[in-house]
Every structure is written in C-alpha cells, then in structure tokens.
Design a protein around this motif. Structure first.
Motif, PDB file in Angstrom:
ATOM      1  N   ILE A   1       4.130   6.825   1.538  1.00 41.05           N
ATOM      2  CA  ILE A   1       4.894   5.813   2.277  1.00 41.05           C
ATOM      3  C   ILE A   1       4.377   4.443   1.849  1.00 41.05           C
ATOM      4  CG2 ILE A   1       5.383   4.863   4.566  1.00 41.05           C
ATOM      5  CD1 ILE A   1       4.996   7.780   5.626  1.00 41.05           C
ATOM      6  N   THR A   2       5.296   3.567   1.466  1.00 40.51           N
ATOM      7  CA  THR A   2       4.929   2.213   1.046  1.00 40.51           C
ATOM      8  C   THR A   2       5.085   1.268   2.219  1.00 40.51           C
ATOM      9  OG1 THR A   2       5.713   2.675  -1.193  1.00 40.51           O
ATOM     10  CG2 THR A   2       5.434   0.360  -0.590  1.00 40.51           C
TER      11      THR A   2
ATOM     12  N   THR B   1      -6.916   4.058   2.610  1.00 40.35           N
ATOM     13  CA  THR B   1      -6.907   4.769   1.327  1.00 40.35           C
ATOM     14  C   THR B   1      -5.493   4.780   0.750  1.00 40.35           C
ATOM     15  OG1 THR B   1      -8.782   6.180   1.891  1.00 40.35           O
ATOM     16  CG2 THR B   1      -7.256   7.038   0.241  1.00 40.35           C
ATOM     17  N   GLY B   2      -5.396   4.495  -0.552  1.00 38.02           N
ATOM     18  CA  GLY B   2      -4.101   4.541  -1.218  1.00 38.02           C
ATOM     19  C   GLY B   2      -4.055   3.618  -2.415  1.00 38.02           C
ATOM     20  N   LEU B   3      -2.853   3.451  -2.955  1.00 34.94           N
ATOM     21  CA  LEU B   3      -2.629   2.602  -4.118  1.00 34.94           C
ATOM     22  C   LEU B   3      -2.108   1.246  -3.654  1.00 34.94           C
ATOM     23  CD1 LEU B   3      -2.495   2.428  -7.267  1.00 34.94           C
ATOM     24  CD2 LEU B   3      -0.064   2.983  -7.018  1.00 34.94           C
ATOM     25  N   TYR B   4      -2.854   0.193  -3.967  1.00 30.36           N
ATOM     26  CA  TYR B   4      -2.448  -1.177  -3.632  1.00 30.36           C
ATOM     27  C   TYR B   4      -1.877  -1.833  -4.881  1.00 30.36           C
ATOM     28  CZ  TYR B   4      -5.080  -0.848   0.704  1.00 30.36           C
ATOM     29  OH  TYR B   4      -5.533  -0.475   1.944  1.00 30.36           O
ATOM     30  N   TYR B   5      -0.768  -2.561  -4.707  1.00 27.72           N
ATOM     31  CA  TYR B   5      -0.274  -3.342  -5.835  1.00 27.72           C
ATOM     32  C   TYR B   5       0.348  -4.637  -5.335  1.00 27.72           C
ATOM     33  CZ  TYR B   5       4.427  -1.527  -4.842  1.00 27.72           C
ATOM     34  OH  TYR B   5       5.614  -1.211  -4.241  1.00 27.72           O
ATOM     35  N   CYS B   6       0.290  -5.646  -6.198  1.00 24.69           N
ATOM     36  CA  CYS B   6       0.851  -6.950  -5.853  1.00 24.69           C
ATOM     37  C   CYS B   6       2.208  -7.109  -6.530  1.00 24.69           C
ATOM     38  CB  CYS B   6      -0.088  -8.083  -6.258  1.00 24.69           C
ATOM     39  SG  CYS B   6      -0.446  -8.166  -8.013  1.00 24.69           S
ATOM     40  N   GLU B   7       3.076  -7.870  -5.864  1.00 28.18           N
ATOM     41  CA  GLU B   7       4.385  -8.220  -6.407  1.00 28.18           C
ATOM     42  C   GLU B   7       4.495  -9.737  -6.343  1.00 28.18           C
ATOM     43  OE1 GLU B   7       8.866  -6.986  -5.289  1.00 28.18           O
ATOM     44  OE2 GLU B   7       7.810  -8.109  -3.747  1.00 28.18           O
ATOM     45  N   ILE B   8       4.862 -10.343  -7.454  1.00 25.20           N
ATOM     46  CA  ILE B   8       5.091 -11.787  -7.488  1.00 25.20           C
ATOM     47  C   ILE B   8       6.580 -12.001  -7.722  1.00 25.20           C
ATOM     48  CG2 ILE B   8       4.599 -13.954  -8.657  1.00 25.20           C
ATOM     49  CD1 ILE B   8       1.966 -12.727  -9.560  1.00 25.20           C
ATOM     50  N   ILE B   9       7.202 -12.736  -6.808  1.00 24.48           N
ATOM     51  CA  ILE B   9       8.593 -13.147  -7.011  1.00 24.48           C
ATOM     52  C   ILE B   9       8.538 -14.637  -7.333  1.00 24.48           C
ATOM     53  CG2 ILE B   9      10.876 -13.415  -6.004  1.00 24.48           C
ATOM     54  CD1 ILE B   9      10.185 -11.047  -4.152  1.00 24.48           C
TER      55      ILE B   9
ATOM     56  N   LEU C   1       0.853  -1.182   0.000  1.00 23.89           N
ATOM     57  CA  LEU C   1       0.000   0.000   0.000  1.00 23.89           C
ATOM     58  C   LEU C   1       0.887   1.229   0.000  1.00 23.89           C
ATOM     59  CD1 LEU C   1      -2.546   1.774   0.444  1.00 23.89           C
ATOM     60  CD2 LEU C   1      -2.363   1.233   2.876  1.00 23.89           C
ATOM     61  N   VAL C   2       0.683   2.113  -0.985  1.00 24.58           N
ATOM     62  CA  VAL C   2       1.335   3.415  -1.002  1.00 24.58           C
ATOM     63  C   VAL C   2       0.277   4.407  -0.524  1.00 24.58           C
ATOM     64  CG1 VAL C   2       2.551   5.142  -2.382  1.00 24.58           C
ATOM     65  CG2 VAL C   2       2.741   2.711  -2.972  1.00 24.58           C
ATOM     66  N   ASN C   3       0.473   4.981   0.679  1.00 21.80           N
ATOM     67  CA  ASN C   3      -0.566   5.823   1.275  1.00 21.80           C
ATOM     68  C   ASN C   3      -0.466   7.280   0.824  1.00 21.80           C
ATOM     69  OD1 ASN C   3       1.474   6.964   2.823  1.00 21.80           O
ATOM     70  ND2 ASN C   3       0.903   5.908   4.699  1.00 21.80           N
ATOM     71  N   LYS C   4      -1.338   8.121   1.413  1.00 22.40           N
ATOM     72  CA  LYS C   4      -1.402   9.540   1.020  1.00 22.40           C
ATOM     73  C   LYS C   4      -0.082  10.270   1.240  1.00 22.40           C
ATOM     74  CE  LYS C   4      -5.431   9.575   3.324  1.00 22.40           C
ATOM     75  NZ  LYS C   4      -6.521  10.064   4.126  1.00 22.40           N
ATOM     76  N   GLU C   5       0.698   9.825   2.223  1.00 17.06           N
ATOM     77  CA  GLU C   5       2.002  10.449   2.513  1.00 17.06           C
ATOM     78  C   GLU C   5       3.113   9.871   1.632  1.00 17.06           C
ATOM     79  OE1 GLU C   5       0.073   9.134   5.243  1.00 17.06           O
ATOM     80  OE2 GLU C   5      -0.856  11.115   5.343  1.00 17.06           O
TER      81      GLU C   5
END
Length: 107
Positions: free
Chosen positions: A44-45, A74-82, A38-42
């Motif tokens: 910060i990931t 609230t923020g941008l959610y993204y998935c990472e697959i290794i 999650l990358v939040n409003k500030e």
C-alpha cells in the motif's frame, strides 16, 4: 531531463532510532512540489510528506526525516518531484528500502 538521486538505497534501524533520507537533483528548479511516499509490506502506497517549494536558495536537495522509527515505518520510500517552473515535469527517486526491527535483531 532531470536526474533524481536518492541516498541511501538501503537502511536498517532499531525501533526508536531516527534517520534521514536525501533526494537530490542536478538542475536549478525555480518552483516545484516534492512528495515522499512509502510503499509498505502490504504493498500500500501512502504519502509521508508533501510541500510546495519556491527555490530562492538554489538548493538541489530535500531531506525526509524519520524520528523514533517504528516497525510500521518499514518499506520502500521514494521521492517525487513535480517541476512547475521553468517547465512541467515529474521525476522520481530510485527508492530507499528501510527495515525497522527490534533492538538487537539487526544483523
């Protein structure tokens, strides 16, 4: 090349609501590590969830469940697959913008 798709791309919730964000890919992967961020409003990931999967079911999907959402979600959610087996590679979802607001404020 592994193509990762994330759905939905944008979502608006009221405080207390629950939802799911899906991360899918098109190839069979034997062993992988999946993390949600999650990358939040500030700007910060932070890691929301992380796990190692040995894929016996051949599913090409992981779902992040958000229960009883708060404004802090609230923020941008993204998935990472290794991918670990059959080859080492990192792949990322395109992101889901989640906005959590007080009930009645959603347009």
């Amino acid at each position: 090349n592994v193509v990762v798709t994330q759905t939905p791309t944008e979502m608006h919730l009221s405080i207390g609501d629950s939802t799911e964000i899906a991360c899918t890919w098109e190839k069979s992967i034997k062993r992988y590590r999946i993390s949600w961020y999650l990358v939040n409003k500030e700007n910060i990931t932070r890691t929301v969830s992380s796990k190692l999967v040995r894929n016996a079911t051949r599913e090409f999907k992981d779902v992040l469940v958000i229960e009883a959402a708060s404004a802090n979600d609230t923020g941008l959610y993204y998935c990472e697959i290794i991918i670990e087996i059959p080859f080492y590679k990192k792949a990322y979802g395109n992101g889901t913008m989640l906005v959590v607001e007080e009930r009645g404020k959603i347009a």
